[in-house]
Design an enzyme around this catalytic site. Structure first.
Site, PDB file in Angstrom:
ATOM      1  N   SER A  50      65.480   6.454  -3.367  1.00  0.00           N
ATOM      2  CA  SER A  50      64.879   6.167  -4.627  1.00  0.00           C
ATOM      3  C   SER A  50      65.790   6.285  -6.633  1.00  0.00           C
ATOM      4  O   SER A  50      66.220   5.371  -7.380  1.00  0.00           O
ATOM      5  CB  SER A  50      63.433   7.026  -4.790  1.00  0.00           C
ATOM      6  N   TYR A  84      56.928   2.039   2.560  1.00  0.00           N
ATOM      7  CA  TYR A  84      57.218   1.445   1.994  1.00  0.00           C
ATOM      8  C   TYR A  84      56.190  -0.104   2.064  1.00  0.00           C
ATOM      9  O   TYR A  84      55.594   0.008   3.238  1.00  0.00           O
ATOM     10  CB  TYR A  84      58.182   1.249   3.186  1.00  0.00           C
ATOM     11  N   ARG A 142      58.486   9.460   3.197  1.00  0.00           N
ATOM     12  CA  ARG A 142      57.781   8.951   1.375  1.00  0.00           C
ATOM     13  C   ARG A 142      56.404   9.732   0.897  1.00  0.00           C
ATOM     14  O   ARG A 142      55.880   9.357   1.704  1.00  0.00           O
ATOM     15  CB  ARG A 142      57.460   6.762   1.608  1.00  0.00           C
ATOM     16  N   GLN A 163      59.778  14.558  -2.810  1.00  0.00           N
ATOM     17  CA  GLN A 163      60.150  13.311  -3.728  1.00  0.00           C
ATOM     18  C   GLN A 163      62.102  13.831  -4.399  1.00  0.00           C
ATOM     19  O   GLN A 163      63.241  12.392  -4.744  1.00  0.00           O
ATOM     20  CB  GLN A 163      59.994  12.689  -4.631  1.00  0.00           C
ATOM     21  N   ASP A 196      64.954  12.336  -2.188  1.00  0.00           N
ATOM     22  CA  ASP A 196      64.989  10.891  -1.844  1.00  0.00           C
ATOM     23  C   ASP A 196      66.317   9.891  -2.658  1.00  0.00           C
ATOM     24  O   ASP A 196      66.210   9.581  -3.498  1.00  0.00           O
ATOM     25  CB  ASP A 196      63.927   9.956  -1.619  1.00  0.00           C
TER      26      ASP A 196
END
Length: 366
Positions: free
Chosen positions: A132, A226, A121, A126, A129
């Site tokens: 997500s 997380y 993360r 991003q 991911d």
């Protein structure tokens, strides 16, 4: 380099790991793309959609034989591994911390495997991911499912026959899924509250127009982006702070998951028994044991008039959008790992190091 796209075989799965648009982008970068026949049908992609952009449509065995990289969304299973060859690179969500037998089986084939759910993360990861991108859809669909199951509407409505008060929604967990659940419920006109172990999510919650229920937490709140598992003391404080809102809620959405661990119990059976008759709980953590004590995966449990729906939902139920986003994540990931169509194997680089679970039959991460 040749990329093989496999048809998902898990029951209820409708997604595919590559869309025609992204397949075309791979081809423009010099990759060859092999699609297992009918792999995209459940996401509204016809074989001809892939063929028209230059991908090859092949039988399952041919895809395994021809490909350097094999892509799936869900973990490779026993039938897949029978067809895996030495030196092939497998990319999927492997859940390696809780799936040790699969990792050992991949290693025994002298193959290499990247686990997409192990993506760090960090800001530069991003756009790779998948957790997500898929959880964003899960949060949206959880509220839509809840709206369908409720016996009330969400918004304030003034009619000649009287005024309908807005429904109350409570969201546990203000991660990607939780934020989308908040935003969707607000757009539909509900009064929304949310809670999370991470105090930094308070500003995000309030920016969407929802009320944040603060719970004092004296320990470390998150790790690697997380939420960490809550202490027993925190769990008790959370119950005390949230109970009033929980018992008044018309819809509750729970989203709390801890990678590689059983989902934390946030709502006990005793709490369910004190909720409003007709209330609905959508438990998105059901696959990992559930955030609600009475949840059962893919089942609806009615307890004292409260409907508890345990599900992983959503990405599969909006498979076209889910596949589009997953495919873009995959494209960004493979482009990051390669240069001029060749893997770089830069083990000093964080994204590569964290996601590379097996390298040429040797297990790197447990």
């Amino acid at each position: 380099m040749k990329i093989g796209i496999l048809k998902e075989t898990r029951k209820g799965e409708k997604r595919v790991s590559l869309s025609p648009i992204i397949a075309k982008q791979f081809i423009s970068k010099g990759f060859e793309v092999f699609i297992e026949e009918d792999a995209g049908l459940n996401s509204s992609y016809k074989n001809s959609d892939f063929k028209n952009i230059g991908a090859a449509i092949e039988k399952r065995g041919v895809v395994f034989k021809e490909s350097d990289i094999l892509l799936k969304i869900n973990p490779f299973d026993e039938d897949d591994l029978k067809l895996v060859n030495k030196g092939q690179v497998l990319i999927s969500q492997l859940y390696h911390k809780s799936n040790t037998k699969l990792i050992e089986a991949i290693a025994s084939k002298n193959a290499t495997a990247f686990s997409l759910d192990a993506m760090p993360r960090i800001s530069r990861a991003q756009d790779m991911d998948v957790l997500s991108s898929q959880n964003n859809l899960a949060g949206y669909k959880a509220v839509i499912l809840g709206a369908y199951e409720m016996t009330k509407i969400f918004p304030l409505m003034m009619t000649a026959a009287g005024t309908i008060t807005p429904s109350k929604v409570l969201v546990y967990g203000v991660g990607v899924a939780g934020l989308q659940a908040i935003a969707t419920a607000k757009r539909l006109g509900a009064v929304v509250e949310a809670t999370d172990i991470r105090s930094e999510t308070k500003e995000q919650t309030e920016s969407l127009g929802a009320k944040f229920i603060s719970v004092k937490n004296e320990g470390e709140e998150s790790q690697g982006g997380y939420a960490k598992e809550a202490s027993d003391g925190y769990a008790e404080r959370q119950k005390a702070a949230v109970n009033k809102s929980l018992f008044q809620a018309d819809l509750v959405v729970t989203t709390a998951n801890i990678p590689g661990r059983k989902a934390p119990i946030l709502i006990t059976e005793d709490q369910v028994l004190q909720m409003k008759n007709g209330a609905v709980i959508i438990d998105l953590a059901a696959a990992q044991g559930g955030n609600c004590e009475v949840s059962k995966l893919n089942k609806t449990v009615i307890k004292n008039g409260v409907k508890v729906i345990g599900t992983t939902i959503a990405p599969e139920s909006v498979s076209t959008n889910a596949s589009e986003l997953f495919a873009k994540n995959i494209f960004n990931f493979i482009i990051h790992l390669t240069k001029d169509g060749v893997f770089q194997w830069d083990l000093e680089e964080e994204i590569t190091d964290e996601t590379l679970i097996v390298k040429d039959g040797i297990i790197r991460k447990k």
